[in-house]
Scaffold this motif. Structure first.
Motif, PDB file in Angstrom:
ATOM      1  N   CYS A  18      -5.456  10.538  15.103  1.00 32.55           N
ATOM      2  CA  CYS A  18      -4.576   9.451  15.491  1.00 32.55           C
ATOM      3  C   CYS A  18      -4.921   8.259  14.612  1.00 32.55           C
ATOM      4  O   CYS A  18      -5.989   7.680  14.765  1.00 32.55           O
ATOM      5  N   PRO A  19      -4.058   7.922  13.649  1.00 32.89           N
ATOM      6  CA  PRO A  19      -4.449   6.981  12.593  1.00 32.89           C
ATOM      7  C   PRO A  19      -5.006   5.662  13.122  1.00 32.89           C
ATOM      8  O   PRO A  19      -5.982   5.144  12.612  1.00 32.89           O
ATOM      9  N   ARG A  20      -4.414   5.155  14.221  1.00 31.91           N
ATOM     10  CA  ARG A  20      -4.813   3.809  14.655  1.00 31.91           C
ATOM     11  C   ARG A  20      -5.972   3.803  15.639  1.00 31.91           C
ATOM     12  O   ARG A  20      -6.475   2.758  15.983  1.00 31.91           O
ATOM     13  N   ALA A  21      -6.374   4.963  16.163  1.00 33.95           N
ATOM     14  CA  ALA A  21      -7.471   4.975  17.140  1.00 33.95           C
ATOM     15  C   ALA A  21      -8.257   6.272  17.052  1.00 33.95           C
ATOM     16  O   ALA A  21      -8.314   7.055  17.975  1.00 33.95           O
ATOM     17  N   LYS A  22      -8.864   6.495  15.912  1.00 33.94           N
ATOM     18  CA  LYS A  22      -9.565   7.751  15.667  1.00 33.94           C
ATOM     19  C   LYS A  22     -10.615   8.024  16.746  1.00 33.94           C
ATOM     20  O   LYS A  22     -10.838   9.142  17.166  1.00 33.94           O
ATOM     21  N   ARG A  23     -11.255   6.945  17.209  1.00 32.21           N
ATOM     22  CA  ARG A  23     -12.351   7.115  18.141  1.00 32.21           C
ATOM     23  C   ARG A  23     -11.897   7.669  19.488  1.00 32.21           C
ATOM     24  O   ARG A  23     -12.556   8.467  20.098  1.00 32.21           O
ATOM     25  N   ARG A  24     -10.736   7.239  19.948  1.00 35.65           N
ATOM     26  CA  ARG A  24     -10.294   7.664  21.271  1.00 35.65           C
ATOM     27  C   ARG A  24     -10.014   9.161  21.304  1.00 35.65           C
ATOM     28  O   ARG A  24     -10.143   9.793  22.322  1.00 35.65           O
ATOM     29  N   ASP A  25      -9.650   9.692  20.166  1.00 36.77           N
ATOM     30  CA  ASP A  25      -9.323  11.091  20.127  1.00 36.77           C
ATOM     31  C   ASP A  25     -10.566  11.941  20.359  1.00 36.77           C
ATOM     32  O   ASP A  25     -10.561  12.847  21.170  1.00 36.77           O
ATOM     33  N   ARG A  26     -11.629  11.594  19.626  1.00 44.90           N
ATOM     34  CA  ARG A  26     -12.914  12.258  19.829  1.00 44.90           C
ATOM     35  C   ARG A  26     -13.293  12.210  21.298  1.00 44.90           C
ATOM     36  O   ARG A  26     -13.730  13.194  21.888  1.00 44.90           O
ATOM     37  N   ASN A  27     -13.076  11.075  21.901  1.00 41.79           N
ATOM     38  CA  ASN A  27     -13.480  10.927  23.291  1.00 41.79           C
ATOM     39  C   ASN A  27     -12.589  11.668  24.257  1.00 41.79           C
ATOM     40  O   ASN A  27     -13.020  12.008  25.353  1.00 41.79           O
ATOM     41  N   SER A  28     -11.343  11.949  23.858  1.00 39.75           N
ATOM     42  CA  SER A  28     -10.510  12.720  24.784  1.00 39.75           C
ATOM     43  C   SER A  28     -11.037  14.150  24.874  1.00 39.75           C
ATOM     44  O   SER A  28     -11.037  14.748  25.948  1.00 39.75           O
ATOM     45  N   VAL A  29     -11.532  14.689  23.772  1.00 43.82           N
ATOM     46  CA  VAL A  29     -12.148  16.019  23.818  1.00 43.82           C
ATOM     47  C   VAL A  29     -13.393  15.989  24.706  1.00 43.82           C
ATOM     48  O   VAL A  29     -13.589  16.850  25.569  1.00 43.82           O
ATOM     49  N   ARG A  30     -14.210  14.957  24.522  1.00 46.02           N
ATOM     50  CA  ARG A  30     -15.451  14.856  25.303  1.00 46.02           C
ATOM     51  C   ARG A  30     -15.150  14.736  26.795  1.00 46.02           C
ATOM     52  O   ARG A  30     -15.777  15.400  27.635  1.00 46.02           O
ATOM     53  N   LEU A  31     -14.185  13.872  27.126  1.00 43.96           N
ATOM     54  CA  LEU A  31     -13.873  13.653  28.533  1.00 43.96           C
ATOM     55  C   LEU A  31     -13.262  14.901  29.160  1.00 43.96           C
ATOM     56  O   LEU A  31     -13.619  15.293  30.277  1.00 43.96           O
ATOM     57  N   ARG A  32     -12.349  15.555  28.425  1.00 47.00           N
ATOM     58  CA  ARG A  32     -11.762  16.787  28.942  1.00 47.00           C
ATOM     59  C   ARG A  32     -12.834  17.845  29.183  1.00 47.00           C
ATOM     60  O   ARG A  32     -12.791  18.586  30.167  1.00 47.00           O
ATOM     61  N   ALA A  33     -13.791  17.933  28.262  1.00 46.77           N
ATOM     62  CA  ALA A  33     -14.870  18.916  28.402  1.00 46.77           C
ATOM     63  C   ALA A  33     -15.709  18.615  29.649  1.00 46.77           C
ATOM     64  O   ALA A  33     -16.010  19.512  30.440  1.00 46.77           O
ATOM     65  N   ALA A  34     -16.055  17.351  29.832  1.00 39.81           N
ATOM     66  CA  ALA A  34     -16.890  16.978  30.985  1.00 39.81           C
ATOM     67  C   ALA A  34     -16.138  17.221  32.292  1.00 39.81           C
ATOM     68  O   ALA A  34     -16.700  17.744  33.259  1.00 39.81           O
ATOM     69  N   GLN A  35     -14.850  16.882  32.307  1.00 42.18           N
ATOM     70  CA  GLN A  35     -14.044  17.084  33.516  1.00 42.18           C
ATOM     71  C   GLN A  35     -13.896  18.575  33.818  1.00 42.18           C
ATOM     72  O   GLN A  35     -13.945  18.996  34.979  1.00 42.18           O
ATOM     73  N   THR A  36     -13.693  19.367  32.769  1.00 38.41           N
ATOM     74  CA  THR A  36     -13.546  20.805  32.963  1.00 38.41           C
ATOM     75  C   THR A  36     -14.850  21.404  33.497  1.00 38.41           C
ATOM     76  O   THR A  36     -14.835  22.306  34.348  1.00 38.41           O
ATOM     77  N   ALA A  37     -15.980  20.884  33.024  1.00 42.42           N
ATOM     78  CA  ALA A  37     -17.272  21.340  33.538  1.00 42.42           C
ATOM     79  C   ALA A  37     -17.381  21.029  35.030  1.00 42.42           C
ATOM     80  O   ALA A  37     -17.801  21.872  35.827  1.00 42.42           O
ATOM     81  N   LEU A  38     -16.975  19.846  35.419  1.00 49.31           N
ATOM     82  CA  LEU A  38     -17.006  19.483  36.840  1.00 49.31           C
ATOM     83  C   LEU A  38     -16.097  20.405  37.641  1.00 49.31           C
ATOM     84  O   LEU A  38     -16.439  20.829  38.744  1.00 49.31           O
ATOM     85  N   ASN A  39     -14.931  20.711  37.074  1.00 50.56           N
ATOM     86  CA  ASN A  39     -13.994  21.588  37.784  1.00 50.56           C
ATOM     87  C   ASN A  39     -14.574  22.989  37.954  1.00 50.56           C
ATOM     88  O   ASN A  39     -14.389  23.624  38.996  1.00 50.56           O
ATOM     89  N   MET A  40     -15.296  23.463  36.940  1.00 52.20           N
ATOM     90  CA  MET A  40     -15.932  24.775  37.071  1.00 52.20           C
ATOM     91  C   MET A  40     -16.981  24.755  38.187  1.00 52.20           C
ATOM     92  O   MET A  40     -17.096  25.711  38.961  1.00 52.20           O
ATOM     93  N   VAL A  41     -17.729  23.666  38.258  1.00 52.84           N
ATOM     94  CA  VAL A  41     -18.724  23.538  39.333  1.00 52.84           C
ATOM     95  C   VAL A  41     -18.017  23.489  40.684  1.00 52.84           C
ATOM     96  O   VAL A  41     -18.410  24.175  41.635  1.00 52.84           O
ATOM     97  N   ARG A  42     -16.928  22.703  40.763  1.00 53.32           N
ATOM     98  CA  ARG A  42     -16.172  22.613  42.017  1.00 53.32           C
ATOM     99  C   ARG A  42     -15.743  23.996  42.508  1.00 53.32           C
ATOM    100  O   ARG A  42     -15.899  24.328  43.681  1.00 53.32           O
ATOM    101  N   LEU A  43     -15.230  24.810  41.589  1.00 53.21           N
ATOM    102  CA  LEU A  43     -14.723  26.122  42.003  1.00 53.21           C
ATOM    103  C   LEU A  43     -15.848  27.091  42.365  1.00 53.21           C
ATOM    104  O   LEU A  43     -15.603  28.115  43.007  1.00 53.21           O
ATOM    105  N   ARG A  44     -17.076  26.749  41.982  1.00 50.29           N
ATOM    106  CA  ARG A  44     -18.220  27.592  42.372  1.00 50.29           C
ATOM    107  C   ARG A  44     -18.810  27.124  43.693  1.00 50.29           C
ATOM    108  O   ARG A  44     -19.685  27.787  44.249  1.00 50.29           O
TER     109      ARG A  44
END
Lengths: 438, 438
Positions: free
Chosen positions: A411-437
């Motif tokens: 994303c040309p104007r906000a390169k940093r936020r993109d990296r963080n969307s992957v990080r946040l999605r990963a962390a949230q998905t990890a929480l969701n996996m724990v929730r389902l266990r």
């Protein structure tokens, strides 16, 4: 019935919002205050009919207050209550109300006390914050130095009984919300009248917005009551049920009926209600089941632990966390064999699993999560693209590891936020996996 | 000089934005169109002086167009160009301009072609999108069916030469941006004339807003050129320098002069420029000096590591992180003597220092940070209030530990965010301490 509701809505109290601050007009800041207030007001049957954003100029503020109060019963202004020369809301309120600003000794004491409590010297500039328009009431600010203002205005042309309510709230969202909830909302609830809107929110995770829309079909039709809206943020899908009725009980009933319907259709995609986060739900379940958790993070770099410890009382279940960003850290702190990393790479199913197992072994917790991936923008290869993340959850019942590719696009104007969307999605998905266990 | 510049800035072209749509007033949608347009306009020397958000009612739209055009030279409306009954912008434009809507055969062909290209049947509803006010021009929409509108308006009371420009753009951000960039921006660039605004931002940390205002004194006066605005978020103070001149070089010069002045006054409170975060600046300095860093966190629970790893390329300097949330973790992972915790408590200068030293020893980094404190809402005592945080930075030149009390107060609907403001302030302050040691 729909017509009935439309007629009723003419009797609904109306509000207008005035957002003040040059920074809101330069495109540098996106104000979320107006949408927060709109939503809260709608929940008690007050509809926002206009919203004005203006710069720090006293005459423009006064004009906006005039416009806003000409249509609406309630005017909520935010911003411009700070101590600096560009903070002009209290002056504009005084001008609009046709009265002088008065020093309130009690307010001055409180502001001075606030500084004293933190061992700080109060600057002379802060004294202006102890002034409010004559006849108005100060609203307490527990989070900052700027008190708010509550004033009542009688439109001359509409006769004496047409009292309108005006509020000035801070621009800092946290302070604004706190003051609104504590000092404004209770009064408006009494003021609102007999049209009630009940808002219910269902929070979902684990599938996309369009899939949810398809599952819900006609339920999401416009004009339907309850109206169901869908918004998405970082993979969390919020379904808002807006139920309108003449009384609270009826509104509550039809909202509840829809909530049940939605839950039946969406099953375990629904993780919570209201403003609940995944971390909150995971925390509740861990507490109820008296379980503990540890984290071992690579690409998320602390995001997962941060989300878990965002929740008050997290120390009851979260004990140990590692951020093994380098390979050496993975080896020395979690006991991962160097050969495993050499053979499969640090971003691999094997290493994710070894991280989770290592963390659980060292911490002695019931659950441990391992996360390794490529957040970008660099570090990718043809086999391992940006967004590739392995997440592993280890318990005494065994270890489950999943592979994900989270969307990522330069994303040309906000390169940093993109990296963080992957990080946040990963962390949230990890929480969701724990929730389902759990 | 100031008077001269003030006169000039009166010559700057002004714009007003009108955002149309009920959904913008229900709090469910946060419109980013207005801030996008503001930023783009400012970049060519057009300042946005007001922004109105209104629902789908023709009379309210007309009134907003009247208000907007009374102050501004350019009015940009977004939204309400769709084919459904609640899309009323083209009708409102016609009413405002005092003319009829006319069917444009050419537009109708294009819309029909668009449907045909996608093998879809055009609905009768879409025909309305081929109408625009008599005398106005259609703006092409390459991404959707709704064409935009460009109209010129001559305010009767201001004489014939006071031509004002009006544009109607779609509400869908992607379509709006595309149409704006292709069909509006080029004309506005010619229209803007010879006023240029250069914006510079200085980012500061380590003192309060009112103290900064006092240090700057008259420099923050309204009407001054450059105009200096001040905003604060989580302890980061942003000073925005808005310099206006007839040409870019002059604007740049006076912006630079002010930047130097501000830097001289504020000294090491200034940590960066533009959108830089503290973590970014710390990362740059670590990279330049070829140094590494590790973190040992208690109350911040991963926030500090997350901020550091938000930055692309953080793996070059950040290697190890611990979240020693429990006492056992502090003892087993960082080698802190149990007696030290028993004697001084986990939230103490001694334990913060031992955390930093332990982390640096185990990781072999040049810097290590230890953070321990009480984020709240529980865990406080009379001696150790919520917000008390000890931060320690250890290097080969010795260990420096500081004590802070960050403001915190229970917030009814957002308890979590408040706890997080302490955590974020603590993490940012830790980064600032590292910055000042680099």
């Amino acid at each position: 019935m729909r017509l009935g509701l439309r007629l009723k809505s003419a009797l609904m109290k109306k509000a207008s919002i005035v957002s003040i601050g040059n920074e809101l007009l330069s495109g540098q800041t996106i104000s979320t205050n107006a949408s927060y207030l709109s939503e809260r007001l709608l929940s008690i049957g007050i509809s926002v009919i206009s919203s004005y954003t203006i710069g720090d100029e006293i005459d423009l503020i006064v004009r906006a207050l005039n416009l806003a109060s000409s249509d609406a019963d309630i005017v909520l202004a935010t911003g411009g209550l700070g101590p600096t020369d560009d903070d002009l809301t209290r002056q504009a309120f005084a001008k609009f109300l046709g009265c002088e600003l008065q020093l309130q000794e009690e307010l001055l004491d409180k502001i001075q006390q606030r500084f004293a409590n933190r061992n700080l010297q109060m600057s002379a500039k802060n004294k202006i914050q102890a002034y409010i328009p004559a006849g108005a009431k100060a609203l307490e600010n527990n989070l900052g130095t700027a008190p708010g203002i509550r004033a009542e205005y009688t439109c001359p042309e509409q006769g004496r009984r047409k009292g309108k309510l005006l509020f000035a709230l801070p621009g800092v969202p946290l302070e604004m919300k706190q003051m609104f909830e504590e000092s404004v909302m209770p009064e408006l609830q009494r003021f609102a009248g007999d049209q009630v809107v009940i808002i219910r929110k269902l929070k979902c995770f684990g599938t996309g917005e369009s899939n949810i829309a398809e599952m819900l079909g006609d339920l999401m039709q416009r004009g339907r009551n309850p109206l169901i809206n869908c918004t998405v943020e970082h993979g969390v899908i919020t379904l808002t049920i807006n139920a309108t009725a003449e009384d609270k009980d009826t509104a509550q009933q039809i909202a509840e009926k829809d909530e049940k319907l939605l839950r039946d259709i969406l099953g375990e995609f629904v993780y919570g209600t209201g403003e609940q986060s995944l971390a909150e739900v995971v925390g509740e379940k861990l507490t109820q089941q008296n379980k503990t958790i540890a984290t071992a993070e690579s690409c998320t770099g602390g995001t997962l632990a941060k989300l878990l410890t965002d929740i008050p009382g997290a120390s009851g279940y979260f004990t140990y966390g590692w951020i093994t960003y380098s390979n050496d850290a993975k080896i020395s702190e979690l006991g991962i064999p160097r050969e495993l990393i050499d053979k499969y790479g640090a971003v691999s199913e094997q290493v994710a699993e070894a991280m989770a197992r290592g963390a659980r072994e060292k911490s002695g917790t019931d659950f441990a999560v391992g996360v390794t991936g490529i957040a970008g923008p660099t570090g990718a290869s043809e086999q391992k693209p940006v967004g590739l993340v392995y997440i592993s959850v280890d318990t005494s019942n065994g270890c489950e590891t999943k592979r994900f590719i989270f969307p990522s696009k330069a994303c040309p104007r906000a390169k940093r936020r993109d990296r963080n969307s992957v990080r946040l999605r990963a962390a949230q998905t990890a929480l969701n996996m724990v929730r389902l266990r759990l």
